[in-house]
Design a protein around this motif. Sequence first.
Motif, PDB file in Angstrom:
ATOM      1  N   SER A  15       0.863  -1.182   0.000  1.00 34.16           N
ATOM      2  CA  SER A  15       0.000   0.000   0.000  1.00 34.16           C
ATOM      3  C   SER A  15       0.899   1.231   0.000  1.00 34.16           C
ATOM      4  O   SER A  15       1.908   1.268   0.706  1.00 34.16           O
ATOM      5  N   VAL A  16       0.524   2.219  -0.804  1.00 39.90           N
ATOM      6  CA  VAL A  16       1.268   3.471  -0.894  1.00 39.90           C
ATOM      7  C   VAL A  16       0.290   4.599  -0.622  1.00 39.90           C
ATOM      8  O   VAL A  16      -0.765   4.689  -1.264  1.00 39.90           O
ATOM      9  N   ALA A  17       0.638   5.453   0.331  1.00 39.21           N
ATOM     10  CA  ALA A  17      -0.267   6.538   0.725  1.00 39.21           C
ATOM     11  C   ALA A  17       0.484   7.856   0.797  1.00 39.21           C
ATOM     12  O   ALA A  17       1.688   7.897   1.095  1.00 39.21           O
ATOM     13  N   PHE A  18      -0.248   8.919   0.520  1.00 34.42           N
ATOM     14  CA  PHE A  18       0.239  10.285   0.717  1.00 34.42           C
ATOM     15  C   PHE A  18      -0.688  10.935   1.740  1.00 34.42           C
ATOM     16  O   PHE A  18      -1.811  11.322   1.409  1.00 34.42           O
ATOM     17  N   GLY A  19      -0.217  11.008   2.965  1.00 40.86           N
ATOM     18  CA  GLY A  19      -1.096  11.485   4.029  1.00 40.86           C
ATOM     19  C   GLY A  19      -2.237  10.508   4.239  1.00 40.86           C
ATOM     20  O   GLY A  19      -2.021   9.301   4.434  1.00 40.86           O
ATOM     21  N   ASP A  20      -3.461  11.010   4.158  1.00 45.32           N
ATOM     22  CA  ASP A  20      -4.621  10.143   4.356  1.00 45.32           C
ATOM     23  C   ASP A  20      -5.183   9.610   3.035  1.00 45.32           C
ATOM     24  O   ASP A  20      -6.259   9.012   3.004  1.00 45.32           O
ATOM     25  N   ARG A  21      -4.441   9.813   1.931  1.00 45.80           N
ATOM     26  CA  ARG A  21      -4.907   9.360   0.615  1.00 45.80           C
ATOM     27  C   ARG A  21      -4.081   8.164   0.168  1.00 45.80           C
ATOM     28  O   ARG A  21      -2.876   8.271  -0.057  1.00 45.80           O
ATOM     29  N   THR A  22      -4.719   7.011   0.027  1.00 45.41           N
ATOM     30  CA  THR A  22      -4.062   5.784  -0.404  1.00 45.41           C
ATOM     31  C   THR A  22      -4.218   5.634  -1.910  1.00 45.41           C
ATOM     32  O   THR A  22      -5.338   5.593  -2.427  1.00 45.41           O
ATOM     33  N   VAL A  23      -3.094   5.548  -2.631  1.00 49.26           N
ATOM     34  CA  VAL A  23      -3.146   5.477  -4.096  1.00 49.26           C
ATOM     35  C   VAL A  23      -2.887   4.069  -4.617  1.00 49.26           C
ATOM     36  O   VAL A  23      -3.233   3.759  -5.757  1.00 49.26           O
ATOM     37  N   VAL A  24      -2.255   3.216  -3.804  1.00 48.26           N
ATOM     38  CA  VAL A  24      -2.093   1.793  -4.114  1.00 48.26           C
ATOM     39  C   VAL A  24      -2.500   1.024  -2.872  1.00 48.26           C
ATOM     40  O   VAL A  24      -2.032   1.333  -1.769  1.00 48.26           O
ATOM     41  N   ARG A  25      -3.371   0.025  -3.059  1.00 45.62           N
ATOM     42  CA  ARG A  25      -3.941  -0.646  -1.895  1.00 45.62           C
ATOM     43  C   ARG A  25      -3.775  -2.161  -1.993  1.00 45.62           C
ATOM     44  O   ARG A  25      -4.259  -2.796  -2.937  1.00 45.62           O
ATOM     45  N   ASP A  26      -3.025  -2.737  -1.034  1.00 39.95           N
ATOM     46  CA  ASP A  26      -2.911  -4.194  -0.867  1.00 39.95           C
ATOM     47  C   ASP A  26      -2.597  -4.910  -2.185  1.00 39.95           C
ATOM     48  O   ASP A  26      -3.264  -5.864  -2.580  1.00 39.95           O
ATOM     49  N   LEU A  27      -1.539  -4.451  -2.830  1.00 38.93           N
ATOM     50  CA  LEU A  27      -1.149  -5.010  -4.125  1.00 38.93           C
ATOM     51  C   LEU A  27      -0.281  -6.240  -3.939  1.00 38.93           C
ATOM     52  O   LEU A  27       0.685  -6.229  -3.174  1.00 38.93           O
ATOM     53  N   ASN A  28      -0.623  -7.322  -4.646  1.00 42.52           N
ATOM     54  CA  ASN A  28       0.180  -8.538  -4.668  1.00 42.52           C
ATOM     55  C   ASN A  28       0.497  -8.874  -6.125  1.00 42.52           C
ATOM     56  O   ASN A  28      -0.407  -9.082  -6.940  1.00 42.52           O
ATOM     57  N   LEU A  29       1.804  -8.913  -6.438  1.00 37.52           N
ATOM     58  CA  LEU A  29       2.226  -9.142  -7.814  1.00 37.52           C
ATOM     59  C   LEU A  29       3.603  -9.796  -7.820  1.00 37.52           C
ATOM     60  O   LEU A  29       4.488  -9.386  -7.064  1.00 37.52           O
ATOM     61  N   CYS A  30       3.782 -10.801  -8.678  1.00 35.77           N
ATOM     62  CA  CYS A  30       5.063 -11.477  -8.812  1.00 35.77           C
ATOM     63  C   CYS A  30       5.550 -11.382 -10.251  1.00 35.77           C
ATOM     64  O   CYS A  30       4.749 -11.388 -11.191  1.00 35.77           O
ATOM     65  N   VAL A  31       6.860 -11.298 -10.395  1.00 35.33           N
ATOM     66  CA  VAL A  31       7.498 -11.348 -11.718  1.00 35.33           C
ATOM     67  C   VAL A  31       8.601 -12.393 -11.632  1.00 35.33           C
ATOM     68  O   VAL A  31       9.527 -12.266 -10.814  1.00 35.33           O
ATOM     69  N   ALA A  32       8.515 -13.407 -12.473  1.00 31.19           N
ATOM     70  CA  ALA A  32       9.497 -14.491 -12.446  1.00 31.19           C
ATOM     71  C   ALA A  32      10.748 -14.101 -13.227  1.00 31.19           C
ATOM     72  O   ALA A  32      10.735 -13.182 -14.051  1.00 31.19           O
ATOM     73  N   ARG A  33      11.822 -14.795 -12.972  1.00 30.96           N
ATOM     74  CA  ARG A  33      13.048 -14.574 -13.743  1.00 30.96           C
ATOM     75  C   ARG A  33      12.783 -14.867 -15.222  1.00 30.96           C
ATOM     76  O   ARG A  33      12.179 -15.874 -15.574  1.00 30.96           O
ATOM     77  N   GLY A  34      13.257 -13.956 -16.066  1.00 29.77           N
ATOM     78  CA  GLY A  34      13.099 -14.141 -17.496  1.00 29.77           C
ATOM     79  C   GLY A  34      11.700 -13.887 -18.028  1.00 29.77           C
ATOM     80  O   GLY A  34      11.414 -14.208 -19.184  1.00 29.77           O
TER      81      GLY A  34
END
Length: 546
Positions: A15-34
């Motif tokens: 989660s990424v927030a600026f003060g009380d404003r959350t711009v990314v919320r509970d993100l789950n992401l994987c990138v494999a090799r190659g």
Amino acid sequence: MPTSPRQLLEIENLSVAFGDRTVVRDLNLCVARGERVALVGESGSGKSVTALSILRLVQHAMYTGRILLDGEDLLRKTEQQMRGLRGADVAMVFQEPMTALNPLFTIGKQIAESLRLHEGLRPNAARARGIELLRRTGIPEPERRIDSFPHQLSGGQRQRAMIAMALACRPRLLLADEPTTALDVTVRQQIVDLLIGLQEQEAAERGMAVLLITHDLNLVRRFAQRVAVMEKGVLVEINTTEALFANPQHPYTKRLLDSEPRRQVGAVPSDAATVLDVKQLAVDYRTHAKGWRSLFGSASFRALHEVDLTLRRGETLGVVGESGSGKSTLASTVLGLQRAASGQILIDGKPWSSLRTPQARRALSAQMQVVFQDPFGSLSPRMTVEQIVGEGLRVHRREIAPQERRARVSALLEEVGLPADALLRYPHEFSGGQRQRIAIARALAVEPELLVLDEPTSALDVSVQQQVLNLLTRLQKKYGLSYLFITHDLAVMRAMAHRVIVMKAGRIVEAGDTLEVLRAPAHPYTRSLLAASMQAPQADTREELA
């Protein structure tokens, strides 16, 4: 949780927030090799913030969750540790290379800086590596180009130089943030092919992965192996590219895929009057001669070669071609902004060349207005929306009282779909699509007959792009406007243009009905543009004249 041996990047509950404003919320992401993964979504969806958060480049942000690179949490590293990682283990290719590159240093010095900081190479060794990187990314004459400044390179060459810089230290993860947005279709294809080739080579040797940030769905289909879709800071869908395009599950994904421009132009009456008539138009630019030729004075460069075209009331004429083909020179000359021109330009039967006084030229110029590619750059940041839209009325309709002018501006804003409270706000308070609506309202203020549209949607997301195209279509049908529509996006051209001219090196190489040209292009250059646009030349069965 232990990291999978195949996963290079794991983002867990970020989660990424600026003060009380959350711009990314509970993100789950994987990138494999190659692996090549695309992160897509509209402006404001959080995709660029996510990419910048991997490098911890988002200022004043508060993070929760984990970002694991080979099992090491980047959010727990110190700033000094992150400096050693940026460019070496994780590198980034930005959207606008002219902004990302330092204009005061040569390309070679900027590549060498990364090699000196991360690998400790001496100047001669760094220069040799830089030349090899430029050669690898396809820049011609790398031994000479390495001493060029950014402004001396074309857009495609600058983007290749950015890729060379990003690959200098052979990173494990490459972040590509809209790397082809501002490029022509042929250059875009070249960059895509280059990225795929370089990634596959590096993946075989070191397992390098790419996370692509984009809203270009054609690019995603060609480049990515998996696609993740974000909406308002939330990851709503992730799947293989083939499965996601074939069977999208989330309503937002379906809406994105359904936002490709659709043809909805109306038929032009056979007796429609001619608004614009261009005959044998040629434009020559003076240049500084080089070498012994400089002894005999300056040289000239012909940007347009005897161009002929007509445009009727209520018609859209598409102008397509690569950078340097003469599209913008044609537009500026039609608008009366280019003095070094020969030939004839008639607006409603009146030739530009016959207008001797500023008053006469101003009166005729009111019949033509322009909407530019970058709405933010074309709107004064110091003026309110009321002042911006009303400026044309103050210049061309001086007899209108201030109260009536405000009423007209309010009506125009309503016409283009902007809220009533927009009058006293400034351009930076609006989204990209809203700013383009302001630019369209400004162009309509003096009730022109002809609008020159110079790449009016190229900087917009696909869904916002469709909204602006729908607005332009509606306004054309309502007011009988004529559009000279300049673009390098063949999908947009197919959606908007009744007829099309294809330009190359200042000449018209093909012209005709839009659907006929797309179904059976006659010129090899037109066929190459169609191939580079990654679209089939046949028009969609839905794309019939309304």
